[in-house]
Design an enzyme around this catalytic site. Structure first.
Site, PDB file in Angstrom:
ATOM      1  N   LYS A   1     -25.375  13.718  26.043  1.00  0.00           N
ATOM      2  CA  LYS A   1     -24.928  14.375  27.283  1.00  0.00           C
ATOM      3  C   LYS A   1     -25.029  13.428  28.476  1.00  0.00           C
ATOM      4  O   LYS A   1     -25.618  12.351  28.370  1.00  0.00           O
ATOM      5  CB  LYS A   1     -25.764  15.624  27.555  1.00  0.00           C
ATOM      6  CG  LYS A   1     -25.900  16.564  26.379  1.00  0.00           C
ATOM      7  CD  LYS A   1     -24.759  17.551  26.263  1.00  0.00           C
ATOM      8  CE  LYS A   1     -24.889  18.273  24.937  1.00  0.00           C
ATOM      9  NZ  LYS A   1     -24.047  19.402  24.738  1.00  0.00           N
TER      10      LYS A   1
HETATM   11  C1  LIG Z   1     -24.458  20.329  23.742  1.00  0.00           C
HETATM   12  C2  LIG Z   1     -23.955  21.702  23.837  1.00  0.00           C
HETATM   13  C3  LIG Z   1     -24.815  22.808  23.712  1.00  0.00           C
HETATM   14  C4  LIG Z   1     -26.305  22.711  23.465  1.00  0.00           C
HETATM   15  O1  LIG Z   1     -26.675  21.828  22.513  1.00  0.00           O
HETATM   16  P1  LIG Z   1     -28.209  21.521  22.130  1.00  0.00           P
HETATM   17  O2  LIG Z   1     -28.049  20.433  21.125  1.00  0.00           O
HETATM   18  O3  LIG Z   1     -28.790  22.759  21.563  1.00  0.00           O
HETATM   19  O4  LIG Z   1     -28.934  21.079  23.348  1.00  0.00           O
HETATM   20  C5  LIG Z   1     -24.271  24.066  23.877  1.00  0.00           C
HETATM   21  N1  LIG Z   1     -22.966  24.249  24.154  1.00  0.00           N
HETATM   22  C6  LIG Z   1     -22.113  23.207  24.261  1.00  0.00           C
HETATM   23  C7  LIG Z   1     -20.681  23.484  24.603  1.00  0.00           C
HETATM   24  C8  LIG Z   1     -22.575  21.903  24.100  1.00  0.00           C
HETATM   25  O5  LIG Z   1     -21.721  20.882  24.201  1.00  0.00           O
END
Ligand SMILES: *Cc1c(COP(=O)(O)O)cnc(C)c1O
Length: 402
Positions: free
Chosen positions: A199
């Site tokens: 991210k």
């Molecule tokens: C990254 C993401 C999440 C959460 O991911 P985690 O790996 O649980 O932190 C949720 N929704 C979307 C659209 C994502 O891209």
């Protein structure tokens, strides 16, 4: 595909936590939450162990329980729909806008309205098969800011408000984004962020729920901590909770990343611009910008191929040339588990399905060099020219393998 940017400040702050031995529920967690809340303009921020955990808790706070309905998009990371399933709720998918690839606000309005009545008009939005019968109420809408472009929130929030339905933004891909000049994360009843290493900012694993509602914030804090009430005696549990806490080493990484967030976002924006400038390949388009997007936060760099380009062939050719890529997103409703559980079929959400067969994420992170971008785009141009389908067979099933 991606690469976290970890600097000296992250190392120093994690070391500070380790030396302090306040490894969980310590002052670094509070520091991270306070900094995050002020950054996105929300009153409260509750850090959790992942974005997925944050979505789960936000839906509990929205009152989602067994058999209830949750509207969301089939074109997303699977966690945005899974969160409803953890509560034994029924996912009500609404197709996407074919251009922005975000949930279609007009269809959301229609679905919110129709689902107030249990007659045929409401039922046509429901999956063919439903676990608890789908007899519950519509409790939440979960729009996702896909690839960092804000969903068209105003019409969605307006429809939800009319019927007392909660709006939980899945902002996991969009920190720093702006919608009509307003910051993503402060547009609904609560918003959820994720900090996995791919991210825009990371804490390793980690996530966060932001809200302006003090009641929601207290409930979220209790739920992440085994259901304990704030200030209650240790080992007194008022509700069923979870261990969804974020440890203080992770929070320390978050504090450092948050301080550098503007720089990290600007670098990602430059990498994206460098890709877009070079993408003069017929049949390959960058993601368009919606007029309501005042700032896009770049999570991934996704291109969309014209129908005459065989996306899977391009992906294989890129892999052979040493370039990783991902078919991002596959449709959630067509995942084996969802088909089995709810009876979804190909054709249910045509825009999402068309997009999921034509989109591809290229290598992308804040520190991708111009040389690497040139290399990827050159290999992409070669791959695409080798993977054009004969004109007559665009929509046909008999596409020769690339
Ligand atoms: C990254 C993401 C999440 C959460 O991911 P985690 O790996 O649980 O932190 C949720 N929704 C979307 C659209 C994502 O891209």
């Amino acid at each position: 595909m991606s690469d976290a940017d970890i600097g000296d400040e992250e190392v120093a702050l994690v070391t500070e936590v380790l030396r302090s031995r306040a490894l969980s529920c310590g002052p670094m967690l509070e520091r991270f939450e306070a900094a995050f809340a002020s950054r996105i303009g929300a009153r409260f921020a509750v850090a959790v162990s992942s974005g997925t955990a944050g979505l789960h808790l936000a839906l509990i706070a929205a009152g989602v329980g067994e058999g209830d309905l949750v509207i969301t998009t089939p074109y997303s990371f699977v966690a945005s729909a899974n969160a409803a399933l953890y509560q034994r709720a029924v996912p009500v998918f609404v197709d996407i806008d074919p251009v922005t690839l975000n949930i279609d606000p007009g269809q959301v309005q229609q679905a919110v309205h129709d689902l107030q009545s249990p007659d045929a008009r409401g039922r046509r939005w429901l999956p063919r098969r439903r676990n608890a019968g789908g007899a519950g109420r519509l409790k939440a809408v979960v729009p996702v800011h896909v690839f960092g472009q804000p969903a068209d929130m105003d019409p969605i929030v307006a429809a939800a408000r009319q019927y007392d339905v909660a709006v939980v933004e899945d902002a996991c891909e969009a920190i720093g984004g702006e919608y009509r000049g307003r910051r993503v994360g402060a547009l609904g009843d609560a918003s959820v962020f994720g900090f996995f290493p791919n991210k825009q900012m990371t804490t390793g694993e980690g996530g966060l729920v932001a809200t302006d509602d003090a009641g929601w914030a207290n409930l979220l804090r209790s739920l992440r901590n085994q259901g304990r009430d704030d200030g209650s005696a240790w080992l007194s549990y008022s509700r069923l909770g979870f261990n969804y806490r974020l440890d203080d080493m992770s929070a320390a990484i978050g504090v450092a990343q948050l301080r550098r967030l503007d720089e990290l976002l600007a670098r990602r924006e430059r990498v994206a611009a460098a890709y877009t400038e070079r993408l003069a390949i017929p049949g390959v388009a960058p993601m368009p910008l919606h007029p309501a997007t005042t700032r896009r936060s770049w999570f991934v760099y996704v291109v969309r191929f014209a129908p005459e380009v065989d996306r899977d062939g391009v992906m294989r050719a890129l892999a052979d040339a040493g370039v990783p890529s991902r078919p991002y997103f596959p449709c959630i409703h067509l995942q084996p588990f969802y088909r089995e559980q709810f009876g979804f079929q190909p054709g249910d959400f045509p825009h999402a399905e068309a997009a999921s067969q034509a989109t591809l994420a290229l290598p992308f992170h804040a520190n991708l060099s111009i040389e690497a971008i040139d290399f990827v785009v050159e290999r992409l141009a070669e791959a695409v020219s080798g993977c054009r389908r004969p004109a007559a067979s665009h929509a046909g099933a008999e596409v020769p393998p690339c």
